[in-house]
Design a protein around this motif. Sequence first.
Motif, PDB file in Angstrom:
ATOM      1  N   SER A  58       6.596  -0.732 -60.683  1.00 41.06           N
ATOM      2  CA  SER A  58       7.757   0.009 -60.188  1.00 41.06           C
ATOM      3  C   SER A  58       8.662  -0.859 -59.315  1.00 41.06           C
ATOM      4  O   SER A  58       9.835  -0.552 -59.121  1.00 41.06           O
ATOM      5  N   ALA A  59       8.102  -1.956 -58.781  1.00 40.71           N
ATOM      6  CA  ALA A  59       8.889  -2.859 -57.935  1.00 40.71           C
ATOM      7  C   ALA A  59       9.672  -3.886 -58.768  1.00 40.71           C
ATOM      8  O   ALA A  59      10.324  -4.758 -58.189  1.00 40.71           O
ATOM      9  N   GLY A  60       9.611  -3.781 -60.086  1.00 40.46           N
ATOM     10  CA  GLY A  60      10.425  -4.655 -60.910  1.00 40.46           C
ATOM     11  C   GLY A  60       9.764  -5.178 -62.161  1.00 40.46           C
ATOM     12  O   GLY A  60      10.448  -5.609 -63.102  1.00 40.46           O
ATOM     13  N   PHE A  61       8.424  -5.155 -62.225  1.00 42.71           N
ATOM     14  CA  PHE A  61       7.734  -5.728 -63.380  1.00 42.71           C
ATOM     15  C   PHE A  61       7.920  -4.888 -64.642  1.00 42.71           C
ATOM     16  O   PHE A  61       7.860  -5.430 -65.746  1.00 42.71           O
ATOM     17  N   TYR A  62       8.094  -3.562 -64.507  1.00 43.49           N
ATOM     18  CA  TYR A  62       8.313  -2.744 -65.697  1.00 43.49           C
ATOM     19  C   TYR A  62       9.555  -3.206 -66.452  1.00 43.49           C
ATOM     20  O   TYR A  62       9.591  -3.205 -67.687  1.00 43.49           O
ATOM     21  N   ALA A  63      10.587  -3.582 -65.709  1.00 41.17           N
ATOM     22  CA  ALA A  63      11.837  -4.001 -66.337  1.00 41.17           C
ATOM     23  C   ALA A  63      11.771  -5.442 -66.843  1.00 41.17           C
ATOM     24  O   ALA A  63      12.422  -5.791 -67.829  1.00 41.17           O
ATOM     25  N   ARG A  64      10.946  -6.286 -66.187  1.00 40.23           N
ATOM     26  CA  ARG A  64      10.920  -7.714 -66.511  1.00 40.23           C
ATOM     27  C   ARG A  64       9.832  -8.095 -67.510  1.00 40.23           C
ATOM     28  O   ARG A  64       9.986  -9.063 -68.248  1.00 40.23           O
ATOM     29  N   VAL A  65       8.721  -7.345 -67.519  1.00 39.88           N
ATOM     30  CA  VAL A  65       7.588  -7.684 -68.387  1.00 39.88           C
ATOM     31  C   VAL A  65       7.380  -6.537 -69.370  1.00 39.88           C
ATOM     32  O   VAL A  65       6.997  -5.433 -68.977  1.00 39.88           O
ATOM     33  N   GLY A 112      10.700  -2.447 -50.300  1.00 40.80           N
ATOM     34  CA  GLY A 112      11.465  -1.275 -50.721  1.00 40.80           C
ATOM     35  C   GLY A 112      12.410  -0.783 -49.646  1.00 40.80           C
ATOM     36  O   GLY A 112      13.565  -0.430 -49.920  1.00 40.80           O
ATOM     37  N   PHE A 113      11.926  -0.762 -48.400  1.00 36.42           N
ATOM     38  CA  PHE A 113      12.783  -0.339 -47.286  1.00 36.42           C
ATOM     39  C   PHE A 113      13.957  -1.303 -47.109  1.00 36.42           C
ATOM     40  O   PHE A 113      15.110  -0.880 -46.931  1.00 36.42           O
ATOM     41  N   LEU A 114      13.674  -2.594 -47.135  1.00 28.92           N
ATOM     42  CA  LEU A 114      14.712  -3.593 -46.893  1.00 28.92           C
ATOM     43  C   LEU A 114      15.733  -3.653 -48.027  1.00 28.92           C
ATOM     44  O   LEU A 114      16.928  -3.851 -47.786  1.00 28.92           O
ATOM     45  N   ALA A 115      15.237  -3.492 -49.256  1.00 31.35           N
ATOM     46  CA  ALA A 115      16.122  -3.596 -50.420  1.00 31.35           C
ATOM     47  C   ALA A 115      16.714  -2.251 -50.833  1.00 31.35           C
ATOM     48  O   ALA A 115      17.543  -2.200 -51.751  1.00 31.35           O
ATOM     49  N   GLY A 116      16.297  -1.189 -50.178  1.00 30.67           N
ATOM     50  CA  GLY A 116      16.793   0.134 -50.553  1.00 30.67           C
ATOM     51  C   GLY A 116      16.256   0.625 -51.874  1.00 30.67           C
ATOM     52  O   GLY A 116      16.903   1.426 -52.562  1.00 30.67           O
ATOM     53  N   GLU A 117      15.050   0.164 -52.256  1.00 29.43           N
ATOM     54  CA  GLU A 117      14.412   0.574 -53.507  1.00 29.43           C
ATOM     55  C   GLU A 117      13.487   1.761 -53.245  1.00 29.43           C
ATOM     56  O   GLU A 117      12.356   1.596 -52.784  1.00 29.43           O
ATOM     57  N   GLN A 118      13.969   2.968 -53.541  1.00 27.00           N
ATOM     58  CA  GLN A 118      13.190   4.174 -53.248  1.00 27.00           C
ATOM     59  C   GLN A 118      11.894   4.234 -54.044  1.00 27.00           C
ATOM     60  O   GLN A 118      10.861   4.693 -53.544  1.00 27.00           O
ATOM     61  N   LYS A 119      11.929   3.771 -55.280  1.00 30.97           N
ATOM     62  CA  LYS A 119      10.726   3.825 -56.119  1.00 30.97           C
ATOM     63  C   LYS A 119       9.622   2.952 -55.538  1.00 30.97           C
ATOM     64  O   LYS A 119       8.447   3.328 -55.531  1.00 30.97           O
ATOM     65  N   ALA A 120       9.989   1.779 -55.050  1.00 28.45           N
ATOM     66  CA  ALA A 120       8.990   0.888 -54.467  1.00 28.45           C
ATOM     67  C   ALA A 120       8.365   1.513 -53.232  1.00 28.45           C
ATOM     68  O   ALA A 120       7.146   1.405 -53.012  1.00 28.45           O
ATOM     69  N   VAL A 121       9.169   2.202 -52.435  1.00 29.80           N
ATOM     70  CA  VAL A 121       8.654   2.837 -51.210  1.00 29.80           C
ATOM     71  C   VAL A 121       7.724   3.996 -51.560  1.00 29.80           C
ATOM     72  O   VAL A 121       6.582   4.063 -51.077  1.00 29.80           O
ATOM     73  N   SER A 122       8.197   4.918 -52.397  1.00 26.27           N
ATOM     74  CA  SER A 122       7.400   6.114 -52.704  1.00 26.27           C
ATOM     75  C   SER A 122       6.120   5.753 -53.446  1.00 26.27           C
ATOM     76  O   SER A 122       5.028   6.229 -53.107  1.00 26.27           O
ATOM     77  N   ASN A 123       6.239   4.890 -54.458  1.00 25.93           N
ATOM     78  CA  ASN A 123       5.045   4.498 -55.208  1.00 25.93           C
ATOM     79  C   ASN A 123       4.084   3.689 -54.350  1.00 25.93           C
ATOM     80  O   ASN A 123       2.864   3.819 -54.471  1.00 25.93           O
ATOM     81  N   GLY A 124       4.623   2.843 -53.478  1.00 23.41           N
ATOM     82  CA  GLY A 124       3.768   2.046 -52.608  1.00 23.41           C
ATOM     83  C   GLY A 124       2.986   2.895 -51.633  1.00 23.41           C
ATOM     84  O   GLY A 124       1.787   2.669 -51.417  1.00 23.41           O
ATOM     85  N   VAL A 125       3.643   3.876 -51.032  1.00 26.77           N
ATOM     86  CA  VAL A 125       2.963   4.759 -50.073  1.00 26.77           C
ATOM     87  C   VAL A 125       1.878   5.579 -50.777  1.00 26.77           C
ATOM     88  O   VAL A 125       0.749   5.708 -50.281  1.00 26.77           O
ATOM     89  N   ILE A 126       2.209   6.142 -51.934  1.00 23.16           N
ATOM     90  CA  ILE A 126       1.226   6.931 -52.689  1.00 23.16           C
ATOM     91  C   ILE A 126       0.038   6.057 -53.086  1.00 23.16           C
ATOM     92  O   ILE A 126      -1.120   6.464 -52.970  1.00 23.16           O
TER      93      ILE A 126
END
Length: 211
Positions: free
Chosen positions: A82-89, A30-44
């Motif tokens: 949140s890192a991409g599977f919601y959109a792909r699956v 998330g940090f490297l790709a600039g994906e805020q959702k991946a960062v926030s959801n991952g930390v939580i």
Amino acid sequence: MRLLPRLSLASQRRLTGAMQVLLVGIVAYGFLAGEQKAVSNGVIALLVTLVPAALERRYDLPLDPWLALWITTAVFLHTVGSAGFYARVEWWDHMTHALSASLVAAVGYTTLRAVDLHSDGIRIPSRFAFVFIVLIVLAFGVLWELFEFGLDIVATETGIDMPLAQHGLDDTVLDLMYNTAGAVLVGLFGQAHLAGVAELVRDRIFGSATE
């Protein structure tokens, strides 16, 4: 009667540790790709996976390994989504809603059962417990959808990418349907597995409150 095979504490810790490592990887991505959702959801999610160990230290409340793994798996699958599977699956969101709802149902039932065991003046029949589990999940699900709706408004007004979002009325109705499915499964099959946890909660928390 137990429906699940016994899971050793060592196996649970290995599985939990593996998911925690993957969560760290998602946060880094998330940090490297600039994906805020991946960062926030991952930390939580990482913080939530520490809850079972914290309960054991704070209240001397060791959870059944399956229950601890249940908590970790629910937040892990949501973060992966949140890192991409919601959109792909297409079915990923349905699975995570049912699993998260089952966790809410488990917490609600454990609390109810602990109060029942603690007080001689309260008797809660198993049929009422089933109804309570479903109603508590439905109520929580409605509040959650309202929370997501509020985040959508904030995102629209501020331009900030929120970690949660709604995707239309159809999606909301489906979320509530799968929430109900998770609650019904816990109501039908989960009470046998959660009875021991309720007794521990009664002994560790309610018991200490009366000393």
